[in-house]
Write a protein that holds these residues in place. Structure first.
Motif: not given
Length: 259
Positions: A154-159, A67-72
């Protein structure tokens, strides 16, 4: 100033910016806490009872960590990109020595620290509140690279989401649309037996699947036996590392040079 100095300066700025947003700080840590309390302490598991949450508490540790590794990272980095675009900050950054890769690295490191703290909190709650028995073995240290690599992915995907969305609201909507299915369809809370047989290969397309399999092999007493025959912890770690490189590179490339 060296590249290390530039990354450190951007890290400090991003970290202080996070601490100033007290609401964001509160909900970053409150969300996983309330999730553990609701599903771990109130709903509880029903071993051998069938259906959802039919496994022992420890089986679901990867789900809570996910939940935190993905959403945050998805929401934080995506929203940061959107704010920079709305404030024309990328045009200003283009006049400085700070590269897009360095900027994303600093943002990723901030998320690694935040999510690392949240992960420790989740593990402590799982043990204290739900009575989960996590085996204390040297291999448990591998949780660190799993969490770090998951955050990078997920930082890359969020970017990427922040670069293509037209607003902060658009980023949040896109993040939730992607994150919610991944959270429940990546061998986290829903066991493979509860999914249709034809859906099995699709699960392998999710980066979160390799995170949950690897973490479960480390934290669940039957994890090694569950995956050792065809999906060892090292295989999942290697796949996650490869995905981290790909998503980080794609994210750095996606960051706009101008607004």
């Amino acid at each position: 100033m060296t590249a290390t100095g530039r990354v450190r300066a951007e890290f400090d700025a991003a970290w202080n910016s996070f601490l100033r947003r007290r609401t964001a700080v509160f909900f970053t840590f409150f969300f996983p806490v309330i999730l553990v309390l609701i599903f771990g302490a109130l709903v509880q598991t029903q071993p051998t009872g069938g259906g959802l949450f039919a496994e022992p508490q420890t089986y679901y540790v990867p789900g809570y960590l996910a939940t935190v590794v993905l959403f945050t990272p998805l929401s934080r980095v995506g929203s940061e990109i959107a704010r920079h675009r709305e404030g024309s900050r990328f045009e200003k950054l283009a006049t400085t020595p700070l590269s897009r890769t360095e900027w994303l690295l600093a943002q990723t490191l901030v998320n690694v620290v935040i999510i690392g703290l949240a992960a420790l909190l989740i593990l402590a709650l799982m043990v204290v509140v739900t009575g989960a028995e996590i085996p204390l073995t040297p291999g448990l240290l591998l949780l660190v690279p799993f969490v770090v690599l998951g955050v990078v992915v997920f930082c890359g995907l969020g970017t990427i989401l922040g670069s293509v969305a037209d607003s902060q609201d658009g980023v949040i909507a896109a993040s939730n649309t992607i994150a919610l299915p991944l959270l429940f369809l990546s061998e986290t809370f829903v066991t493979p037996e509860l999914l249709p047989e034809w859906f099995g290969p699709i699960v392998n397309l999710s980066p979160l699947t390799y995170f949950s399999r690897g973490v479960r092999a480390l934290t669940y007493e039957g994890g090694w036996e569950l995956y050792q025959a065809h999906m060892t912890v090292w295989f999942n770690l290697a796949v996650l590392a490869a995905l981290a490189v790909v998503f980080f590179a794609a994210g750095a490339y996606a960051i706009p040079r101008t607004d």
